[in-house]
Design an enzyme around this catalytic site. Sequence first.
Site, mmCIF file in Angstrom:
data_model
loop_
_atom_site.group_PDB
_atom_site.id
_atom_site.type_symbol
_atom_site.label_atom_id
_atom_site.label_comp_id
_atom_site.label_asym_id
_atom_site.label_seq_id
_atom_site.Cartn_x
_atom_site.Cartn_y
_atom_site.Cartn_z
ATOM 1 N N LYS A 11 -17.396 -18.164 -11.716
ATOM 2 C CA LYS A 11 -18.826 -17.939 -11.990
ATOM 3 C C LYS A 11 -19.056 -16.465 -12.303
ATOM 4 O O LYS A 11 -18.264 -15.590 -11.916
ATOM 5 C CB LYS A 11 -19.709 -18.384 -10.826
ATOM 6 C CG LYS A 11 -19.525 -17.620 -9.501
ATOM 7 C CD LYS A 11 -20.373 -16.373 -9.385
ATOM 8 C CE LYS A 11 -20.099 -15.636 -8.072
ATOM 9 N NZ LYS A 11 -20.114 -14.186 -8.150
ATOM 10 N N ASP A 138 -20.898 -18.858 -1.419
ATOM 11 C CA ASP A 138 -20.903 -19.231 -2.844
ATOM 12 C C ASP A 138 -20.444 -20.670 -3.084
ATOM 13 O O ASP A 138 -20.522 -21.164 -4.214
ATOM 14 C CB ASP A 138 -19.949 -18.321 -3.651
ATOM 15 C CG ASP A 138 -20.507 -16.922 -3.829
ATOM 16 O OD1 ASP A 138 -21.706 -16.718 -3.580
ATOM 17 O OD2 ASP A 138 -19.724 -16.045 -4.239
HETATM 18 O O1 C5P Z 1 -19.640 -16.420 2.832
HETATM 19 P P1 C5P Z 1 -18.450 -15.621 2.375
HETATM 20 O O2 C5P Z 1 -17.287 -15.742 3.321
HETATM 21 O O3 C5P Z 1 -18.079 -15.855 0.957
HETATM 22 O O4 C5P Z 1 -18.931 -14.104 2.443
HETATM 23 C C1 C5P Z 1 -18.028 -13.040 2.570
HETATM 24 C C2 C5P Z 1 -18.725 -11.838 3.161
HETATM 25 O O5 C5P Z 1 -19.642 -11.278 2.226
HETATM 26 C C3 C5P Z 1 -19.564 -12.106 4.410
HETATM 27 O O6 C5P Z 1 -18.776 -12.047 5.581
HETATM 28 C C4 C5P Z 1 -20.572 -10.979 4.367
HETATM 29 O O7 C5P Z 1 -19.993 -9.786 4.842
HETATM 30 C C5 C5P Z 1 -20.803 -10.774 2.875
HETATM 31 N N1 C5P Z 1 -21.983 -11.499 2.370
HETATM 32 C C6 C5P Z 1 -23.254 -11.024 2.674
HETATM 33 N N2 C5P Z 1 -24.350 -11.699 2.200
HETATM 34 C C7 C5P Z 1 -24.217 -12.806 1.450
HETATM 35 C C8 C5P Z 1 -22.931 -13.306 1.118
HETATM 36 C C9 C5P Z 1 -21.835 -12.626 1.603
HETATM 37 O O8 C5P Z 1 -23.404 -9.996 3.346
HETATM 38 N N3 C5P Z 1 -25.304 -13.430 1.014
#
Ligand code: C5P
Length: 297
Positions: A11, A138
Site C-alpha cells: 500500500k 494496517d
Molecule cells: O500496529 P503495528 O504493530 O503495525 O504498529 C507498529 C508500531 O507503530 C506501534 O507499536 C506504534 O509504536 C506505532 N504506531 C502508532 N500509531 C499508529 C500505528 C502504529 O504509534 N496508528
Amino acid sequence: MSALTVLAPAKINLSLDVTGRREDGYHLLHTVMQSVSLADEVFVEYDRRGNGIILLCSQPGIPLDARNTCFRAAEQYLAVARLNGGVRIFLDKRIPEAAGLAGGSSDAAAVLFALSALCGKPLKPTQLQAIAARVGADVPFCLTGGTVLCTGIGEILTPLPAWPGLPLILVKPDFGLATPWVFKQLDLTGLGRRPDQTAVLRAVSGQNLDSLADATANVLESVSLPAYPELARIKSALQASGASLTLMSGSGPTLFGIYPSLGQRTAALASLPAALPAGCRIFAAETVDHGPRQTNG
Ligand code: C5P
C-alpha cells in the site's frame, strides 16, 4: 490437505495526518490508504490432520516465529475458529521490508484470507477484521484493499471510490525505518505541512490528481526528511521526473511519484536512475482496487 497461493498487495498513503496520541502510545490517524500492484506471493497450506505453524521465507533475515505478523495471523485464526490443524506458509517477498509499504501487514492479511477459504470454517467478516486489528494497525486495511479512508489508529475503515490504474514509481533508499521509531520521534506540535483533509477526500472521490497534489501531505515526513537528507533528494528527483504528486509512504522511507500518464512514467523510469542516490531500488507499479486475491497460477 488444501493449499492456496495469494497475492498480497503493498500500500501507499495518498495522505497521512496525525490528529492525536492515545494513552497507550498509538497515534490517531486520518489517512487515505491505497493498494498498489507490487505484491508478495503467499503460499498457505492447511492440513486438518497436521499440527502447528511452519513459516518459510524467500528472504533471509525475516523472523519465522511469533515475531512475524503472518505467524500471529495464523495462530489467531486457528484459535478463534477453534481449529487444531497445521498451517504451512511460504512467503515469496517482493515488497521491501521496513519501507512504509505495509508488506508484513499485507502478508498477514493474505494468510487470514487464505485460511478463510481453506479451513472449511470461514469466520464472519467482523471476526476477521477483529483478528486483523489485533495483528497490526494496517492489517484491517490490507484485508479490504482498494482506496480507503483509515481513521482511529488505522483500523476504522471508510471505503472510498476505487481509483485503479494510476501509474506510479516507488523509490526505496538503501536503508529501512522502523515504524515505532518514526512515531516516537514525532513532535505533535511541529508536524509541518498537514493535509487539508476535506480537500483530500474531495480530490480522491473526484479522482483529481492535481487537486490531490495541492491538498495532500504526510506529516511523518517531518521526522524522516530532516533525519535523512537523501530523502529530500529522492523527492526532488521524482518531482523533476514529471510526477504530479510525490510523497513518502506511511512511516517511510519509500517515496512515490504518481504520473499523469503511462508515457510520462516510462520517461521517468529512464531518467530517474541517474538522478537518485546510490543504492536506491526503483519499482514501477499501478494503483489497484483489491486486497489479497488468489493468483491465477
Ligand atoms: O500496529 P503495528 O504493530 O503495525 O504498529 C507498529 C508500531 O507503530 C506501534 O507499536 C506504534 O509504536 C506505532 N504506531 C502508532 N500509531 C499508529 C500505528 C502504529 O504509534 N496508528
